[in-house]
Motif scaffolding. Structure first.
Motif, PDB file in Angstrom:
ATOM      1  N   CYS A 250      88.810  -4.476  -8.820  1.00  0.00           N
ATOM      2  CA  CYS A 250      89.344  -3.135  -8.054  1.00  0.00           C
ATOM      3  C   CYS A 250      87.608  -2.268  -7.579  1.00  0.00           C
ATOM      4  O   CYS A 250      87.967  -2.334  -6.818  1.00  0.00           O
ATOM      5  CB  CYS A 250      90.526  -3.306  -8.384  1.00  0.00           C
ATOM      6  SG  CYS A 250      91.816  -3.885  -7.903  1.00  0.00           S
ATOM      7  N   ALA A 251      87.144  -2.533  -9.013  1.00  0.00           N
ATOM      8  CA  ALA A 251      86.422  -1.476  -9.442  1.00  0.00           C
ATOM      9  C   ALA A 251      84.972  -1.963  -8.093  1.00  0.00           C
ATOM     10  O   ALA A 251      84.961  -0.479  -7.477  1.00  0.00           O
ATOM     11  CB  ALA A 251      85.831  -1.409 -10.436  1.00  0.00           C
ATOM     12  N   LYS A 252      84.980  -2.881  -7.818  1.00  0.00           N
ATOM     13  CA  LYS A 252      83.603  -3.096  -7.359  1.00  0.00           C
ATOM     14  C   LYS A 252      83.776  -2.947  -5.597  1.00  0.00           C
ATOM     15  O   LYS A 252      82.595  -2.661  -5.631  1.00  0.00           O
ATOM     16  CB  LYS A 252      83.042  -4.754  -7.551  1.00  0.00           C
ATOM     17  CG  LYS A 252      81.616  -5.144  -7.053  1.00  0.00           C
ATOM     18  CD  LYS A 252      80.904  -4.472  -7.621  1.00  0.00           C
ATOM     19  CE  LYS A 252      79.483  -5.211  -7.086  1.00  0.00           C
ATOM     20  NZ  LYS A 252      78.191  -3.837  -7.465  1.00  0.00           N
ATOM     21  N   ASN A 253      85.548  -3.938  -5.475  1.00  0.00           N
ATOM     22  CA  ASN A 253      84.893  -3.886  -4.098  1.00  0.00           C
ATOM     23  C   ASN A 253      85.400  -2.091  -3.082  1.00  0.00           C
ATOM     24  O   ASN A 253      85.090  -1.589  -2.524  1.00  0.00           O
ATOM     25  CB  ASN A 253      86.813  -4.176  -4.261  1.00  0.00           C
ATOM     26  CG  ASN A 253      86.925  -5.879  -3.297  1.00  0.00           C
ATOM     27  OD1 ASN A 253      85.641  -6.061  -3.586  1.00  0.00           O
ATOM     28  ND2 ASN A 253      87.966  -5.631  -4.149  1.00  0.00           N
ATOM     29  N   LYS A 254      85.497  -0.992  -4.436  1.00  0.00           N
ATOM     30  CA  LYS A 254      85.455   0.467  -4.461  1.00  0.00           C
ATOM     31  C   LYS A 254      83.773   1.105  -3.983  1.00  0.00           C
ATOM     32  O   LYS A 254      83.823   1.416  -3.461  1.00  0.00           O
ATOM     33  CB  LYS A 254      86.321   1.183  -5.130  1.00  0.00           C
ATOM     34  CG  LYS A 254      87.466   1.091  -5.064  1.00  0.00           C
ATOM     35  CD  LYS A 254      88.042   2.189  -6.317  1.00  0.00           C
ATOM     36  CE  LYS A 254      89.769   2.135  -6.406  1.00  0.00           C
ATOM     37  NZ  LYS A 254      90.338   2.967  -7.115  1.00  0.00           N
ATOM     38  N   VAL A 255      83.060   0.130  -4.960  1.00  0.00           N
ATOM     39  CA  VAL A 255      81.768   0.708  -5.144  1.00  0.00           C
ATOM     40  C   VAL A 255      81.043   0.142  -3.996  1.00  0.00           C
ATOM     41  O   VAL A 255      80.336   0.258  -3.319  1.00  0.00           O
ATOM     42  CB  VAL A 255      81.229  -0.449  -6.239  1.00  0.00           C
ATOM     43  CG1 VAL A 255      79.561   0.311  -5.856  1.00  0.00           C
ATOM     44  CG2 VAL A 255      81.961   0.792  -7.664  1.00  0.00           C
ATOM     45  N   ASN A 256      81.575  -1.345  -3.361  1.00  0.00           N
ATOM     46  CA  ASN A 256      81.400  -2.189  -2.323  1.00  0.00           C
ATOM     47  C   ASN A 256      81.249  -1.228  -1.040  1.00  0.00           C
ATOM     48  O   ASN A 256      80.601  -1.354  -0.055  1.00  0.00           O
ATOM     49  CB  ASN A 256      81.395  -3.299  -2.359  1.00  0.00           C
ATOM     50  CG  ASN A 256      81.083  -4.001  -2.944  1.00  0.00           C
ATOM     51  OD1 ASN A 256      79.593  -3.500  -3.692  1.00  0.00           O
ATOM     52  ND2 ASN A 256      81.739  -5.433  -3.607  1.00  0.00           N
TER      53      ASN A 256
END
Length: 608
Positions: A250-256
């Motif tokens: 979830c956190a990685k998707n936001k960053v991406n």
């Protein structure tokens, strides 16, 4: 942002100066070769652009007004372009070859540098969390970080030179185009910097998620797999893994998503650089100020200008991250050992050792492990050292070997402070079996002879050490005898030993040393009762009259010692023979009676 950028830019040369000394020392030859290749490659890419410019202009001129006089120049330009193209390929491959060889030289140099530093480091470095972190970071990042910084600086210098050349060449199209292109590059620089920082912060913030995922996954491949199957824990650990993965995802998707938005914005402004160059060049082409070849020439220069300026910024941002690791590396490399120094005195053949008012605390602690300890190890005598766990028994061994210096008091060797003795000569006086001894993935011969590697071919000495430790019983089942490989790490036919088997080898190692002083820290912890009884029942004979200090939790093993030291809460509470201490009725007598009563309850006689 600009102040931060300039601050990093100013720090870059200072760090480079430190790094350059290290990487130059790794290989003078490859450093010079790499510098020369980089210098040629700095200007080489501009030659085909310049040649293509003139080639297209001549071809256009020939198409508009055919002339035989243009053909020699066209052919010469075409041949030159092909030759430069081949030269670029040659230099590119040469660059890779030199870089490979240089990297190997750097790897070898830093491996040896770290081994040399760590082997000579005070043990206090390992006891300090700060110094230990420096050491771990140094060993983990030293090669990659130093290479990144130095090679990145080569690339940055190259990029700056190319940037200046590109600006000068673009300026011939119109001086105002250069600042316009710079302004169009700024949003790209800001987006790249923001993306780099966000990715770095994400990596740090979610490092715990990644470590937990690695841990839960590793449980299925490690020693926990038996309990996982026994207790039916597969679903439990899988769910814990999935929970961490979901949090990470979830956190990685936001960053991406954030990165994607900036990437789109960056591309729009980056495209603007080429569009500006196209528009200006086309206007000049229509007005017959430049030719067709000049259009591709200026557009190529504008594209390269954008790539160089963003590349320089990226390298400086990367340097900012590497510099933190470099600080740890340089701090560790600059550390000088304290205990690992000595004088010029040489010990006698059978020295007398005295602890006089010795107190000790580890450098990173305020708590004293030893407090005002005084005792004497008489030449040729056996001394027993007993005490509860954490009393400081192993610390006394470390002080005897000068892994540490006393915080207070003195350790005297034949009346002279141990610090005045040559350190190598002093340590040769000791044959030691540590409580946490090493099990080497090498041959049995090497595992024993490593205590004095110069005697590795002395079969009689090896067998004598094995007989004393009862390790000869292990050899009876070895096809290759002393040359049998131990563990299966490097040999699938290697022998795996029990804890008791390894302890016999460690004990043989101490006997093989043939030193006048023997220190044995819990030498029977993993031995079977029969082996323990046979070894300790004739320990005085096995010691060959050498000065011996024997540390053991089993008091029955030290009753034959000439003197017994009772260590309690860091202090020598009692000392004397077994008989004297029993008659005194103090702590030793109490502990001995507790152990003896345990055997009496099951009708077994201890080794008294």
């Amino acid at each position: 942002m600009m102040r931060d950028f300039l601050s990093k830019l100013c720090k870059y040369p200072m760090q480079f100066k430190k790094c350059i000394k290290l990487i130059y020392a790794a290989s003078h030859k490859y450093f010079v070769l790499y510098s020369m290749v980089m210098a040629v490659e700095t200007v080489l890419p501009y030659l085909p652009i310049w040649i293509m410019r003139h080639l297209l202009n001549r071809l256009t001129a020939y198409q508009l007004a055919p002339s035989e006089g243009l053909w020699p120049e066209i052919i010469w330009l075409a041949v030159s372009y092909c030759a430069i193209f081949l030269l670029q390929i040659t230099f590119g491959n040469t660059h890779k070859l030199i870089a490979y060889k240089y990297n190997d030289a750097i790897d070898y140099y830093f491996d040896n540098l770290l081994i040399d530093k760590i082997s000579g480091a005070d043990l206090s470095y390992f006891d300090s969390s700060t110094l230990s972190d420096q050491m771990q970071n140094a060993s983990k990042y030293v090669r990659a970080t130093t290479q990144d910084i130095v090679f990145s600086l080569f690339d940055t210098i190259q990029g700056i030179v190319r940037l200046i050349l590109s600006a000068l060449m673009i300026g011939t199209l119109g001086l105002w185009t250069v600042p316009c292109i710079v302004l169009l590059c700024i949003p790209t620089i800001m987006c790249t910097k923001k993306t780099s920082r966000e990715n770095y912060e994400f990596s740090r913030a979610h490092n715990i998620n990644q470590r937990k995922m690695s841990y839960y996954k590793a449980l299925f491949f490690g020693d926990a797999r038996e309990e996982i199957q026994l207790y039916g824990l597969t679903d439990y650990f899988t769910k814990k893994y999935s929970k961490e993965w979901e949090s990470f995802r979830c956190a990685k998707n936001k960053v991406n998503l954030s990165n994607f938005g900036r990437e789109v914005l960056s591309c729009l402004f980056s495209t603007g650089v080429e569009i500006l160059a196209y528009l200006v060049a086309i206007v000049k082409l229509v007005s017959h100020s430049i030719g067709v070849g000049d259009v591709t020439y200026y557009v190529s220069l504008a594209t390269n200008f954008r790539l160089y300026i963003t590349g320089i910024v990226n390298r400086i941002n990367k340097f900012d991250q590497d510099s933190c690791q470099l600080d740890d590396i340089l701090a560790f490399i600059d550390l000088e050992p304290e205990a690992e120094t000595g004088g010029t005195f040489l010990p006698g053949p059978n020295p007398k050792i005295e602890f006089r008012g010795v107190s000790f605390r580890y450098p990173s602690s305020e708590e004293y492990i030893l407090k005002n300890c005084s005792f004497v190890l008489e030449p040729g005598h056996m001394t027993g050292l007993v005490g509860l766990n954490g009393a400081g028994k192993s610390t006394i061994v470390k002080l005897l070997l000068r892994f540490y210096n006393p915080t207070e008091g003195q350790i005297l060797i034949d009346g002279v402070d141990a610090k005045e003795y040559d350190l190598t000569a002093l340590r040769k006086q000791f044959g030691v079996m540590f409580q946490d001894f090493c099990s080497y993935s090498m041959t049995l011969r090497e595992n024993i002879a490593i205590a004095d590697i110069s005697g590795i071919v002395d079969e009689g000495r090896l067998w004598d050490a094995c007989m004393k430790s009862r390790a000869e019983e292990l050899i009876a089942g070895f096809e290759n005898g002393m040359d049998e490989n131990l563990t299966k790490r490097f040999d699938e036919n290697g022998k795996e030993l029990s804890g008791g088997g390894w302890q016999r080898i460690a004990l043989a190692r101490a006997f093989f040393r043939q030193s006048p002083i023997v220190l044995l820290d819990e030498p029977s912890a993993s031995l079977d009762p029969l082996a323990e009884y046979e070894i300790f029942s004739r320990f005085a004979e096995l010691s060959d009259g050498r000065t011996t200090m024997l540390i053991s939790h089993r008091l029955s093993n030290i009753v034959s010692c000439d003197k017994i030291l009772v260590l309690d809460n860091g202090t020598i509470a009692e000392q004397g023979s077994h008989k004297e201490l029993l008659e005194r009725g103090g702590q030793y007598a109490h502990l001995f009676q507790l152990q003896a009563s345990k055997y009496e309850k099951i009708n077994i006689q201890p080794n008294l």
